[in-house]
Motif scaffolding. Structure first.
Motif, PDB file in Angstrom:
ATOM      1  N   GLN B 182       0.919  -1.098  -0.216  1.00  0.00           N
ATOM      2  CA  GLN B 182       0.095  -0.117  -0.092  1.00  0.00           C
ATOM      3  C   GLN B 182       0.816   1.431   0.129  1.00  0.00           C
ATOM      4  O   GLN B 182       0.563   2.047  -0.728  1.00  0.00           O
ATOM      5  CB  GLN B 182      -0.876  -0.101   1.229  1.00  0.00           C
ATOM      6  N   PHE B 183       1.747   1.191   0.945  1.00  0.00           N
ATOM      7  CA  PHE B 183       2.563   2.353   1.110  1.00  0.00           C
ATOM      8  C   PHE B 183       3.768   2.382  -0.040  1.00  0.00           C
ATOM      9  O   PHE B 183       4.008   1.455  -0.264  1.00  0.00           O
ATOM     10  CB  PHE B 183       3.035   2.825   2.401  1.00  0.00           C
ATOM     11  N   SER B 184       4.350   3.546  -0.192  1.00  0.00           N
ATOM     12  CA  SER B 184       5.541   3.312  -1.158  1.00  0.00           C
ATOM     13  C   SER B 184       6.424   4.416  -0.685  1.00  0.00           C
ATOM     14  O   SER B 184       6.199   5.419   0.040  1.00  0.00           O
ATOM     15  CB  SER B 184       5.201   3.849  -2.434  1.00  0.00           C
ATOM     16  N   ALA B 186       9.413   5.517  -2.758  1.00  0.00           N
ATOM     17  CA  ALA B 186       9.787   6.253  -3.813  1.00  0.00           C
ATOM     18  C   ALA B 186       9.333   6.107  -5.296  1.00  0.00           C
ATOM     19  O   ALA B 186       8.854   4.936  -5.525  1.00  0.00           O
ATOM     20  CB  ALA B 186      11.527   6.171  -3.927  1.00  0.00           C
ATOM     21  N   ALA B 187       9.144   7.085  -6.292  1.00  0.00           N
ATOM     22  CA  ALA B 187       8.687   6.613  -7.610  1.00  0.00           C
ATOM     23  C   ALA B 187       9.889   6.958  -8.650  1.00  0.00           C
ATOM     24  O   ALA B 187      10.778   7.694  -8.476  1.00  0.00           O
ATOM     25  CB  ALA B 187       7.543   7.610  -7.663  1.00  0.00           C
ATOM     26  N   ASP B 188       9.386   6.297 -10.052  1.00  0.00           N
ATOM     27  CA  ASP B 188      10.518   6.833 -10.747  1.00  0.00           C
ATOM     28  C   ASP B 188      10.560   8.327 -11.136  1.00  0.00           C
ATOM     29  O   ASP B 188       9.454   9.005 -10.783  1.00  0.00           O
ATOM     30  CB  ASP B 188       9.734   5.948 -12.105  1.00  0.00           C
ATOM     31  N   GLY B 189      11.766   8.948 -11.376  1.00  0.00           N
ATOM     32  CA  GLY B 189      11.643  10.384 -11.739  1.00  0.00           C
ATOM     33  C   GLY B 189      11.776  11.036 -10.206  1.00  0.00           C
ATOM     34  O   GLY B 189      11.824  12.352 -10.127  1.00  0.00           O
ATOM     35  N   GLY B 190      12.077  10.249  -9.175  1.00  0.00           N
ATOM     36  CA  GLY B 190      11.870  10.721  -7.983  1.00  0.00           C
ATOM     37  C   GLY B 190      13.291  10.964  -6.991  1.00  0.00           C
ATOM     38  O   GLY B 190      14.316  10.964  -7.968  1.00  0.00           O
ATOM     39  N   ILE B 191      13.204  10.803  -5.877  1.00  0.00           N
ATOM     40  CA  ILE B 191      14.845  10.995  -5.457  1.00  0.00           C
ATOM     41  C   ILE B 191      15.249   9.585  -4.445  1.00  0.00           C
ATOM     42  O   ILE B 191      15.896   9.884  -3.835  1.00  0.00           O
ATOM     43  CB  ILE B 191      14.767  12.281  -4.341  1.00  0.00           C
ATOM     44  N   TYR B 200      13.572   9.306   4.441  1.00  0.00           N
ATOM     45  CA  TYR B 200      13.445   8.718   5.589  1.00  0.00           C
ATOM     46  C   TYR B 200      12.210   8.824   6.520  1.00  0.00           C
ATOM     47  O   TYR B 200      11.645   8.129   6.778  1.00  0.00           O
ATOM     48  CB  TYR B 200      14.956   8.864   6.329  1.00  0.00           C
ATOM     49  N   ALA B 202       9.904   9.827   5.385  1.00  0.00           N
ATOM     50  CA  ALA B 202       8.564   9.500   4.663  1.00  0.00           C
ATOM     51  C   ALA B 202       8.087   7.957   5.276  1.00  0.00           C
ATOM     52  O   ALA B 202       7.026   7.395   4.894  1.00  0.00           O
ATOM     53  CB  ALA B 202       8.744   9.449   3.253  1.00  0.00           C
ATOM     54  N   PRO B 206       4.662   4.526   7.954  1.00  0.00           N
ATOM     55  CA  PRO B 206       4.322   2.989   7.653  1.00  0.00           C
ATOM     56  C   PRO B 206       5.198   2.270   8.591  1.00  0.00           C
ATOM     57  O   PRO B 206       4.629   0.940   8.815  1.00  0.00           O
ATOM     58  CB  PRO B 206       4.827   2.867   6.270  1.00  0.00           C
ATOM     59  N   ALA B 223       6.491   1.437  -6.666  1.00  0.00           N
ATOM     60  CA  ALA B 223       5.277   2.173  -6.380  1.00  0.00           C
ATOM     61  C   ALA B 223       4.109   2.071  -7.301  1.00  0.00           C
ATOM     62  O   ALA B 223       2.936   2.042  -6.818  1.00  0.00           O
ATOM     63  CB  ALA B 223       5.521   3.779  -6.271  1.00  0.00           C
ATOM     64  N   ALA B 224       4.446   1.694  -8.452  1.00  0.00           N
ATOM     65  CA  ALA B 224       3.756   1.771  -9.601  1.00  0.00           C
ATOM     66  C   ALA B 224       2.659   0.502  -9.394  1.00  0.00           C
ATOM     67  O   ALA B 224       1.376   0.723  -9.776  1.00  0.00           O
ATOM     68  CB  ALA B 224       4.120   1.946 -10.890  1.00  0.00           C
TER      69      ALA B 224
END
Ligand SMILES: Cc1ncc(COP(=O)(O)O)c(C=O)c1O
Ligand SMILES: Cc1ncc(COP(=O)(O)O)c(C=O)c1O
Lengths: 353, 353
Positions: B182-184, B186-191, B200, B202, B206, B223-224
């Protein structure tokens, strides 16, 4: 206000307001005479104090420096012609602050400290709230993890603070945006909906690349597909196609803006049809081609409403038309009328200090 | 070392090392006598200084508190039997630090300040590097945005600092993990690939929810789709299926761990087949069911290698077997042999201070 939360006030000996050139302010650089500070430890908020604005001592091992446990809010106080001072929808900021706190594993700040503290602070520095179109006092409540120690775990100690900075309506110059197709700001299940410090640092590098290309801001798209518009750096985004106003729905990734909510309400009051739904990049480009795309604008506390002059998406660029019947200008005037107490406050958004 | 970067050293009058109970250390709570500090302004790194560890003064409007522009590294110094002190692959940390800096729109730190400063600091406090199995000195280089002002834009001033904390091999207790659905993180294009403070914070909420369920860590998934394993809070993840060792490839979302890289190399040196490729949650569960899933372990500087005892994914739970021929134990011993100069340094990973 319970006994334990009684706010001690230490006043400055002499105000520095006489030294401030209110006609030449840089946003967020000048601070008022006082600030609020309160510490959370052992499960309690302790010793809220209003004291002279000034530096704080932090150990280099304080968790905020290492793990980014930090959240903030941005809100404004306005003065009317009769020298009354008002906050705009402050409850909304307090609630959002606590939603951010929860997501960042930080303690919530009780209403009596946040709201009563804020009012007391604004009241003490009320001379700093200037009267005039576009003038305001920008309020910055924030919370930082202040426990010393570099173990990667939530802090056991926090500081809640409020600092305030006089602000004026500055002309930003034209704003053109890049619609993101590579970088992303937030993911589902992440912290995009929180006003968390880390979200902003993440956007600086992509934004610098945009600036190098002559674009001032980025409109983020969903991280998974980059097909839908989300929001800009510190603004929610509205798109006018024909006579309809569109804005993205709130979700995990988008900040639920107070200005956004106010714009939706005021637009509806004016009989403008507002659709809160996913907006695809493809439909914006199609509307641009067919001439149906009338306006794009950003909404946020700092600049209220910012019209977008043009956008780029991958190789595609488009300039927005200049309109006589701009929704952006019309709604902006209506919000300002409420800010400065020039009209009746139908929705109960003003809170007198 | 250029003239301008000459490091001034201000020594403590008296070391506090005599007051430290080295048998009762909490990780990251005790700091050595000295720290390194250097300021970036007007495009230059100025006045690197080694001085007594102690608090720093920051304005409450400093950008690090509001926009999370902060990055760090984690590395260790070890003492051998003959009182030599070594760093482990410090170049890798310096390079990663600068990759993080770039993504966070912060200035890079030149090798002469980072590496020479670090060595000089470790040398000065070398008594704090204790000899003994699992003992080390944890080094924490970090950089924070120190410009005052709440405009949401990159800072024009930064502090680079190094603080150091004696560490020992503590028994973590059993570690069981939840595989995120459910939680993530980091995303592609992120940090995600940067050692950025905001990543951290973030993960704390969770992780707290996992702790409430009796699980100590989360293994993040993409995340996707939440279908592929990524990494844990401060560790990369390895899965042993049959006699093969699998670990996720580096990408935008995963920290490129120094320990991960070392483990891959040492496993290959031992003739273990290593596959660096996407690992689906489904195949891990299938292998668990068929009995082919032998080990899961995390790798990171702080704890080196941490065996995972069990995992949960949605409603599915599984306990890992206890093995006599555990890759985790075997490889951990090999890394420690290199740390403590008990074996030849075939890959050139030790750097003498
Ligand atoms: C990421 C982001 N989106 C949108 C907004 C607009 O929110 P508000 O209208 O509450 O100021 C802000 C804050 O100003 C923001 O930081
Ligand atoms: C998110 C994350 N993943 C993995 C690691 C492991 O990296 P390294 O082996 O370089 O310590 C760390 C750092 O310790 C980390 O913070």
């Amino acid at each position: 206000m319970t006994e334990t939360h009684e706010i001690v006030v230490e006043k400055v000996k002499e105000s520095k307001i006489g030294n401030i050139d209110f006609d030449n302010l840089t946003f967020g650089k000048t601070f008022t005479d006082h600030m609020l500070e309160c510490t959370w430890r052992n499960g309690n908020w302790e010793n809220p104090v209003i004291k002279p604005y000034g530096p704080i001592m932090m150990e280099p091992s304080a968790k905020v420096f290492h793990y980014g446990q930090a959240i903030f809010e941005g809100m404004k106080a306005f003065r009317d012609e009769d020298d009354n001072v008002f906050l705009f929808r402050p409850e909304d900021n307090w609630k959002r602050f606590n939603e951010s706190a929860k997501r960042l594993a930080m303690p919530e700040v009780p209403e009596e400290i946040f709201m009563y503290g804020l009012k007391k602070l604004v009241d003490l520095d009320r001379e700093w709230v200037r009267y005039g179109d576009g003038l305001s006092l920008y309020l910055r409540p924030f919370m930082i993890a202040s426990e010393n120690g570099v173990a990667a775990a939530p802090s056991t100690e926090y500081k809640f603070m409020v600092v305030m900075s006089p602000a004026f309506a500055y002309y930003r110059g034209d704003v053109r945006v890049i619609i993101a197709s590579q970088f992303s700001r937030a993911a589902d299940g992440g912290i995009g909906y929180a006003k968390a410090a880390g979200n902003y640092a993440a956007s600086f590098y992509p934004n610098n690349l945009a600036l190098e290309e002559g674009y001032q801001q980025i409109i983020w798209t969903d991280a998974a597909s980059h097909e839908y518009l989300e929001e800009a750096g510190t603004m929610n985004i509205f798109v006018r196609i024909g006579d309809k106003l569109l804005t993205a729905p709130n979700n995990d990734r988008i900040l639920n803006g107070v200005t956004r909510r106010s714009v939706i309400q005021l637009a509806q009051d004016k009989g403008i049809e507002v659709e809160v739904r996913k907006i695809s990049v493809a439909e914006v480009k199609e509307a641009a081609e067919s001439g149906e795309l009338k306006e794009i604008f950003g909404t946020g506390t700092a600049a209220v409403i910012v019209p977008i002059k043009g956008f780029k998406h991958e190789e595609y660029t488009h300039e927005l038309p200049v309109l006589n019947d701009s929704y952006a200008s019309d709604i902006k005037e209506s919000i300002k009328d409420i800010h400065y107490n020039r009209v009746e406050d139908k929705h109960g958004w003003r809170v007198k200090v």
